[in-house]
Scaffold this motif. Structure first.
Motif, PDB file in Angstrom:
ATOM      1  N   ALA A   1      21.889 106.147  97.602  1.00 38.57           N
ATOM      2  CA  ALA A   1      21.032 107.483  97.660  1.00 38.57           C
ATOM      3  C   ALA A   1      19.961 107.842  98.810  1.00 38.57           C
ATOM      4  O   ALA A   1      21.023 108.986  99.454  1.00 38.57           O
ATOM      5  CB  ALA A   1      20.097 107.071  96.737  1.00 38.57           C
ATOM      6  N   ASP A   2      20.821 106.966 100.048  1.00 41.57           N
ATOM      7  CA  ASP A   2      20.500 107.530 101.304  1.00 41.57           C
ATOM      8  C   ASP A   2      21.504 107.932 101.990  1.00 41.57           C
ATOM      9  O   ASP A   2      23.366 107.534 101.875  1.00 41.57           O
ATOM     10  CB  ASP A   2      20.160 105.773 101.737  1.00 41.57           C
ATOM     11  N   THR A   3      21.422 108.532 103.019  1.00 49.18           N
ATOM     12  CA  THR A   3      22.362 108.700 103.571  1.00 49.18           C
ATOM     13  C   THR A   3      23.137 107.347 104.475  1.00 49.18           C
ATOM     14  O   THR A   3      21.724 106.446 104.998  1.00 49.18           O
ATOM     15  CB  THR A   3      22.129 110.026 104.916  1.00 49.18           C
TER      16      THR A   3
ATOM     17  N   ARG B   1      28.582 109.309 101.266  1.00 46.41           N
ATOM     18  CA  ARG B   1      28.413 107.699 100.369  1.00 46.41           C
ATOM     19  C   ARG B   1      28.670 108.094  98.489  1.00 46.41           C
ATOM     20  O   ARG B   1      28.369 108.035  97.633  1.00 46.41           O
ATOM     21  CB  ARG B   1      26.796 108.139  99.934  1.00 46.41           C
ATOM     22  N   SER B   2      29.703 109.839  98.517  1.00 49.83           N
ATOM     23  CA  SER B   2      30.242 109.739  96.812  1.00 49.83           C
ATOM     24  C   SER B   2      30.802 108.871  96.488  1.00 49.83           C
ATOM     25  O   SER B   2      31.606 108.178  96.937  1.00 49.83           O
ATOM     26  CB  SER B   2      30.512 110.910  97.467  1.00 49.83           C
ATOM     27  N   GLY B   3      30.692 108.105  95.387  1.00 50.25           N
ATOM     28  CA  GLY B   3      31.348 107.220  95.076  1.00 50.25           C
ATOM     29  C   GLY B   3      30.993 105.845  95.445  1.00 50.25           C
ATOM     30  O   GLY B   3      31.617 104.906  94.508  1.00 50.25           O
ATOM     31  N   LEU B   4      29.678 105.459  96.057  1.00 55.78           N
ATOM     32  CA  LEU B   4      29.442 104.232  96.263  1.00 55.78           C
ATOM     33  C   LEU B   4      28.099 103.969  95.736  1.00 55.78           C
ATOM     34  O   LEU B   4      27.142 104.174  95.597  1.00 55.78           O
ATOM     35  CB  LEU B   4      29.297 104.635  98.016  1.00 55.78           C
ATOM     36  N   TYR B   5      28.306 102.519  95.589  1.00 53.79           N
ATOM     37  CA  TYR B   5      27.497 101.552  94.829  1.00 53.79           C
ATOM     38  C   TYR B   5      27.487 100.363  95.158  1.00 53.79           C
ATOM     39  O   TYR B   5      28.098 100.022  95.814  1.00 53.79           O
ATOM     40  CB  TYR B   5      27.959 101.640  93.372  1.00 53.79           C
ATOM     41  N   ARG B   6      25.785 100.164  94.782  1.00 56.19           N
ATOM     42  CA  ARG B   6      25.071  98.368  95.332  1.00 56.19           C
ATOM     43  C   ARG B   6      25.425  97.840  93.810  1.00 56.19           C
ATOM     44  O   ARG B   6      24.923  98.393  92.906  1.00 56.19           O
ATOM     45  CB  ARG B   6      23.792  99.128  95.641  1.00 56.19           C
ATOM     46  N   VAL B   7      25.974  96.140  94.230  1.00 59.25           N
ATOM     47  CA  VAL B   7      26.800  95.653  93.471  1.00 59.25           C
ATOM     48  C   VAL B   7      24.968  95.014  93.457  1.00 59.25           C
ATOM     49  O   VAL B   7      24.959  94.676  94.010  1.00 59.25           O
ATOM     50  CB  VAL B   7      27.747  94.863  93.442  1.00 59.25           C
TER      51      VAL B   7
END
Length: 391
Positions: free
Chosen positions: A140-142, A157-163
């Motif tokens: 969610a953060d820049t 950050r589009s398409g990025l996730y924290r696992v």
């Protein structure tokens, strides 16, 4: 219920040193909400009806410490881990295989203590669609690149996730991925290994409560989360004992001078017995007789304070706190007033709670019934506790 047709094993990883959390104790052994971090994760798996076995991977020389923190019989096997996370997972998977194998396995970091039943259910359901799945939260953060503390270019950050973990797998697939992995390189997680072995891995919505405890401030955040989710429980207890000659009279852990005492298998402290039932009632754990059967000779003449200490410890073991206890003693004689302060003090000591959290009262039955005829003494008790809410 999802997963009930499959043999499901959970593998909890607790072999790390957790040095970034500060202090001399590994973070997985530190207390959160009155219970070790490692115990939260184990309890989440053992409480889920779809999970058939729980395997725990720990560091060398830690087994005695771990068993003291989690209690007996809660894990299927404890395995010594390796120098790397990958090596520790491999050791755990091989132990599961040696123990009869599994159809599904959930691999989880002990440092993520707040695992919900719903998350376990969601992951097991996802394994009906792919051989691997894990929870993930969108970033969610820049994001920016940085060099020498100077802000660089912004990262899309589009398409990025924290696992997060647990990561769920078809057991044979993840075991094969580990056995065939090129040991000259390290993997960031097990899902990466499965994906590079040619299998599909899918994402399920993550949970903010599954954030890993890494730094000292994370523990403060975890305590605040638990405090915000505590629930109040109230239990009631009632007991009666017959008055008899040649018996000592014990009430609330205090010996009271009287011409007769209470008859019973233990010291027959009717007030403490009622309070024990009240505390066990807050936990939905039966009554005093189910924990200390009158038929068991080891409790003959036992001090009832032992029963009360046990009930208090049961509350603590659940991460609970005893907020208040209120006991009413029902008898014509002896007079309770002169002994009330000593009784409150003794109950406070046994339960290790503040004196102002203990109320002792007395009443008569206006000479009605068995108490009015001085044939026995009755007691009622109400206990109020707070417990961490289930996730």
């Amino acid at each position: 219920m999802t997963g009930h047709n499959h043999k499901v094993a959970a593998l909890v990883l607790a072999a790390g040193q957790g040095s970034r959390a500060g202090g001399d104790t590994p973070k997985q052994f530190r207390q959160v909400g009155g219970k070790a971090v490692i115990a939260h994760a184990i309890d989440a798996f053992t409480a889920h009806p779809a999970v058939d076995s729980v395997y725990l991977v720990i560091g060398a020389g830690q087994e005695d410490t771990v068993r003291a923190l989690i209690g007996g019989g809660q894990v299927t096997s404890i395995i010594e881990g390796a120098d790397s996370r990958r090596g520790s997972v491999r050791a755990g998977l091989e132990a599961i295989a040696a123990g009869g194998g599994a159809d599904r396995v959930l691999i989880h970091d002990a440092a993520r203590p707040f695992l919900s039943s719903a998350m376990i259910e969601q992951l097991l359901g996802a394994l009906d669609r792919a051989p691997g799945a894990f929870p993930a939260l969108p970033v969610a953060d820049t994001l920016v690149r940085s060099a020498d503390d100077s802000a660089g270019d912004t990262v899309d950050r589009s398409g990025l996730y924290r696992v997060q973990t647990p990561q769920a797998f078809h057991f044979d697939a993840i075991l094969s991925a580990h056995r065939n992995w090129d040991s000259s390189r390290e993997a960031t997680d097990d899902a990466q290994m499965l994906r590079l072995a040619g299998h599909d891995v899918i994402l399920v919505p993550g949970d903010e409560r599954l954030e890993k405890l890494t730094y000292p401030q994370d523990f403060a955040r975890a305590e605040a989360l638990l405090a915000s989710r505590r629930t109040t429980r109230v239990g009631m207890g009632y007991d009666v004992h017959r008055l008899a000659a040649d018996e000592e009279l014990w009430l609330c852990g205090v010996q009271v001078p009287h011409d007769r005492g209470l008859a019973g298998h233990s010291d027959a402290d009717v007030a403490i017995h009622a309070l024990v039932d009240a505390l066990l009632g807050t936990l939905s754990e039966g009554d005093i007789g189910s924990h200390f059967p009158p038929s068991d000779p080891q409790w003959r003449g036992a001090a009832s304070s032992r029963f009360l200490e046990y009930a208090g410890a049961r509350v603590i073991a659940r991460g609970g706190r005893i907020d208040h206890v209120d006991v009413t003693i029902i008898c014509e004689a002896p007079k309770i007033g002169p002994h009330r302060d000593a009784m409150r003090q003794r109950i406070s000591e046994i339960l290790a709670i503040p004196l102002d959290s203990v109320s002792i009262k007395a009443t008569t039955t206006e000479k009605l019934g068995f108490a009015g005829r001085r044939e026995g003494i009755a007691a009622q008790a109400v206990a109020t506790i707070s417990l961490p809410a289930l996730f």
